[in-house]
Design a protein around this motif. Structure first.
Motif: not given
Length: 266
Positions: A12, A254, A256, A258
């Motif tokens: 993150k 932000d 992400d 994964g």
């Protein structure tokens, strides 16, 4: 690389990004000089069929993201204030999308520089992203609200990338909350296995890696002014192209990243 921190996915990250588009490429043979590092050219051009670029991402009247049919390649600069390996900067070139045997399509990052060895090693290990080290200068420009960005190889006297990003009167004062998750799997990546590079942190990988990054932030329009003889790159370290003059920035970003799905073949 015992001296480099390992940081497995998921990641993150927080920061700020600037994104612009480049006129579409018609085939692999039209890849511009500087589209990847020389030692990775074979690996990054093989596997799947190159089919071109992305649709332009726009803010609709309902403050959602929509995709138009115009195709292009992607240029992106990101300054991360937070990540599992600390703050770092990043410059990315994505020539377009590839189609695979299962008829699925995905983007492929082919040229990417970062400002830390930790990001380089872990980006390659976690997702097959072909990161290399560079020196970044991201600072306020001479005009109000402008940002001057230059990127150079370690030890080099001149940058291989240089541009100024400026606000657009009225347009840049308007921002919308945007997320790539609204586009489903459209921004998925499929990255081929990488050969080892000349630097210790440029590690090799052995399997294909698929990933769907998610970006969220406050988006507003910006203008890009190329500053290397009218282009953004020198044609060696980065493509000597002229992006579309209008793109967008995402504040309070932000992101992400994964865990990738791996494949022996595609």
């Amino acid at each position: 690389m015992a001296d480099i921190q390992l940081a497995p996915a998921p990641w993150k990250l927080k920061g700020r990004s600037w994104s612009f588009f480049v006129t579409a490429l018609s085939s692999k043979s039209s890849f511009p000089a500087g589209w990847c590092s020389a030692y990775e050219a074979e690996a990054l051009s093989t596997g799947g069929e190159f089919i071109g670029g992305l649709g332009v991402v726009q803010a609709s009247s309902r403050f959602q993201l929509s995709v138009e049919s115009t195709h292009s390649s992607i240029l992106q600069i990101i300054s991360y204030s937070e990540s599992p390996v600390g703050p770092y900067d990043e410059l990315v070139y994505v020539p377009g999308r590839w189609k695979y045997a299962d008829e699925k399509t995905a983007f492929r990052i082919t040229q990417i520089y970062v400002s830390s060895k930790e990001s380089t090693l872990n980006g390659r290990k976690n997702w097959n992203i072909p990161k290399r080290i560079a020196n970044f200068s991201i600072k306020p420009g001479s005009s109000s609200g402008a940002t001057d960005i230059s990127v150079s190889l370690p030890g080099a006297s001149a940058p291989f990338f240089k541009a100024s990003i400026k606000p657009i009167t009225i347009l840049s004062s308007l921002s919308v909350r945007a997320s790539t998750s609204l586009l489903g799997s459209y921004f998925g990546l499929m990255q081929p296995p990488l050969p080892a590079g000349p630097e210790p942190e440029e590690i090799a990988t052995t399997q294909w890696a698929a990933l769907l990054p998610v970006l969220k932030g406050s988006a507003s329009f910006r203008k890009l002014v190329p500053e290397l003889d009218g282009k953004i790159g020198d044609g060696k370290g980065f493509p000597a192209v002229v992006p579309w003059s209008v793109g967008f920035t995402m504040e309070n970003l932000d992101m992400d990243f994964g865990v990738s799905t791996t494949y022996d073949t595609v």
